[in-house]
Write an enzyme that holds these catalytic residues in place. Structure first.
Site, mmCIF file in Angstrom:
data_model
loop_
_atom_site.group_PDB
_atom_site.id
_atom_site.type_symbol
_atom_site.label_atom_id
_atom_site.label_comp_id
_atom_site.label_asym_id
_atom_site.label_seq_id
_atom_site.Cartn_x
_atom_site.Cartn_y
_atom_site.Cartn_z
ATOM 1 N N ASP A 182 0.881 -1.172 0.000
ATOM 2 C CA ASP A 182 0.000 0.000 0.000
ATOM 3 C C ASP A 182 0.915 1.216 0.000
ATOM 4 O OD1 ASP A 182 -1.578 2.145 0.672
ATOM 5 O OD2 ASP A 182 -2.585 1.147 2.343
ATOM 6 N N ASP B 75 -3.996 -1.826 -2.069
ATOM 7 C CA ASP B 75 -2.692 -2.483 -2.224
ATOM 8 C C ASP B 75 -2.388 -2.786 -3.681
ATOM 9 O OD1 ASP B 75 -1.640 -3.338 0.621
ATOM 10 O OD2 ASP B 75 -3.820 -3.515 0.602
ATOM 11 N N TYR C 143 -3.746 9.400 0.358
ATOM 12 C CA TYR C 143 -3.772 9.075 1.780
ATOM 13 C C TYR C 143 -2.803 7.923 2.073
ATOM 14 C CZ TYR C 143 -5.212 8.540 6.501
ATOM 15 O OH TYR C 143 -5.185 8.500 7.860
ATOM 16 N N GLN D 143 2.774 4.175 2.790
ATOM 17 C CA GLN D 143 2.377 3.562 4.071
ATOM 18 C C GLN D 143 3.142 2.274 4.417
ATOM 19 O OE1 GLN D 143 -1.988 3.050 5.163
ATOM 20 N NE2 GLN D 143 -1.411 0.906 4.973
ATOM 21 N N GLY E 161 18.528 -5.942 0.796
ATOM 22 C CA GLY E 161 18.760 -7.310 0.325
ATOM 23 C C GLY E 161 17.535 -8.180 0.172
ATOM 24 N N TYR F 14 0.633 0.280 15.244
ATOM 25 C CA TYR F 14 -0.284 0.003 14.143
ATOM 26 C C TYR F 14 -0.074 1.011 13.013
ATOM 27 C CZ TYR F 14 -4.334 -0.551 11.260
ATOM 28 O OH TYR F 14 -5.140 -0.751 10.165
ATOM 29 N N LYS G 21 -2.972 -2.602 7.949
ATOM 30 C CA LYS G 21 -3.074 -4.054 8.084
ATOM 31 C C LYS G 21 -2.091 -4.728 7.119
ATOM 32 C CE LYS G 21 -5.071 -6.864 10.817
ATOM 33 N NZ LYS G 21 -4.685 -6.844 12.230
ATOM 34 N N ASP H 188 -2.408 -7.353 4.987
ATOM 35 C CA ASP H 188 -2.939 -7.518 3.630
ATOM 36 C C ASP H 188 -2.127 -8.513 2.803
ATOM 37 O OD1 ASP H 188 -4.654 -5.610 4.554
ATOM 38 O OD2 ASP H 188 -3.725 -3.955 3.468
HETATM 39 P P1 13P Z 1 -4.852 -0.690 5.021
HETATM 40 O O1 13P Z 1 -3.927 -1.586 5.798
HETATM 41 O O2 13P Z 1 -5.463 -1.412 3.867
HETATM 42 O O3 13P Z 1 -4.154 0.557 4.605
HETATM 43 O O4 13P Z 1 -6.062 -0.294 5.950
HETATM 44 C C1 13P Z 1 -5.755 0.384 7.108
HETATM 45 C C2 13P Z 1 -6.924 0.815 7.928
HETATM 46 O O5 13P Z 1 -6.713 1.089 9.094
HETATM 47 C C3 13P Z 1 -8.281 0.903 7.347
HETATM 48 O O6 13P Z 1 -9.195 1.433 8.284
HETATM 49 MG MG MG Z 2 -4.090 1.987 3.305
HETATM 50 MG MG MG Z 3 -4.455 -2.288 2.289
#
Ligand code: 13P
Ligand code: MG
Ligand code: MG
Length: 386
Positions: free
Chosen positions: A11, A52, A89, A93, A102, A231, A234, A236
């Protein structure tokens, strides 16, 4: 021909929230990979699931090739530059480290790789998850590779009858990631005991038992919160799953994914909602970022890929999606109450920890109720309801 299929996914920014990448960012990632194709790759394909971007590559450099991983890293870096100019946004990330070192694992992007001797008809699926963790594929993979109720090939085909070897990752052990290897069907109950906990354990790889050199599946088990210490989005996960002949058939995975199991993820990565099968290039859902998975079916010859078949796009899936949407809507009615929100153990990398720490001094201990009964092995056996 010996070929490696590498799927690397990140992402690097999305439009108006955690939705989908812009066409311009996708274009830059594609151009960057195209430039290196002659030197490093046999073929490649680029798409997105939610926010993603997945780079699907075939090559002859084997798993964990620094050149291949760097190619993906550089493409994501260039895409991030564009994402920043567009104000996307969460630009960049998933690129959690300053520099490539590597191997892409440990830097943020997810990766799944399988090295194989091409069969005459080499068929495989690429699974791409969004708004979920690596354990999100546990139930569908268990059902397709170990349960004849879902996977009749285990009964009907001599090539599948010996079962499969599951490599399972413990993603939350104090001393770091660790792995266990268990064989189905003999260790089915042990495999089930681990895979039920999708937040802690994830299938990392599956191998044929009749043909022990044949890898059936690889799943990315990167945990972003472990790398970042907080955090940041996620995980993914991507996965590569070989299908047909000595593996379950493509269509045997369908009913397994149609279950729509509840998995951790969605909004702020802090809730449980059902895993929704969606067509490729679908934007994340405004309905609480319901976890989603797309599946691309490929055929390959000499490393050259066909255009993918979009495996969750046929008309049948609209009914499945309606049912899974109902599950999601029902769960959301209870808001933050568990299990709609994840248990505290899963929220320890988020802001609620600060809040609880602030509440802590307001607690007063009550005497007389703190004694814990010593539970001996015999006592536990005596309590066993069976
Ligand atoms: P992503 O990991 O897909 O960016 O989603 C993060 C999130 O907190 C959605 O609310
Ligand atoms: Mg995201
Ligand atoms: Mg994502």
């Amino acid at each position: 021909m010996r070929v490696t299929v590498s799927v690397i996914k990140a992402d690097i920014g999305a439009i108006g929230g955690h939705t989908m990448p812009s066409a311009e960012v996708l274009g830059i990632v594609r151009d960057r990979v195209e430039r290196e194709r002659k030197k490093l790759l046999v073929d490649f394909y680029i798409c997105h699931t939610g926010d993603d971007i997945a780079i699907i590559m075939t090559h002859t450099r084997g798993k964990d090739s620094p050149d291949i991983h760097q190619l993906a890293w550089d493409a994501f870096l260039k895409g991030t530059d564009k994402a920043k100019t567009q104000g996307l946004y969460g630009a960049g990330q998933d690129l959690l480290k300053e520099a490539f070192s590597g191997n892409i694992r440990g830097l943020g992007p997810g990766s799944a790789e399988v090295e194989l001797d091409e069969r005459p008809s080499e068929a495989f699926m690429v699974l791409l998850g969004d708004k979920c963790g690596p354990g999100a594929f546990n139930l569908p993979l268990y059902l397709a590779f170990a349960d004849p109720m879902y996977s009749p090939g285990l009964m009907l085909s001599e090539s599948l009858h010996d079962g499969f070897t599951f490599q399972i990752m413990d993603m939350d052990h104090a001393e770091g990631d660790r792995m266990i290897v268990l064989q189905a069907p003999e260790r089915l109950y042990d495999i089930a005991a681990l895979l039920r906990d999708t937040n802690r354990y994830a299938v990392e790889a599956i191998w044929s038992r009749k043909y022990p050199n044949e890898q059936a599946a690889a799943v990315g088990t990167t945990r972003l919160r472990k790398i970042a210490g907080r955090y940041v989005g996620k995980d993914d996960p991507p996965a590569v799953v070989r299908v047909q002949k000595i593996f379950p058939a493509t269509e045997e995975f369908g009913p397994a994914f149609a279950v729509g199991p509840f998995v951790g993820g969605d909004t702020r990565g802090s809730h449980n909602l059902p895993l929704m099968p969606v067509p490729m290039n679908t934007s994340a859902s405004t309905f609480f970022c319901c976890p989603m998975v797309s599946a691309l079916g490929f055929s390959m010859h000499d490393g050259i890929l066909t255009a993918p078949a979009d495996l969750f796009a046929d008309p049948f899936w609209s009914q499945v999606r309606d049912r899974i949407a109902e599950k999601a809507i029902e769960m959301r009615r209870q808001g933050f109450f568990e299990p709609a929100m994840l248990p505290m153990s899963e929220l320890e990398y988020g802001g609620i920890v600060v809040r609880l720490r602030k509440l802590d001094p307001e607690f007063a201990v009550r005497d007389g109720h703190g004694e814990k009964a010593a539970r001996t092995e015999a006592a536990i056996t005596a309590e066993d309801p069976d």
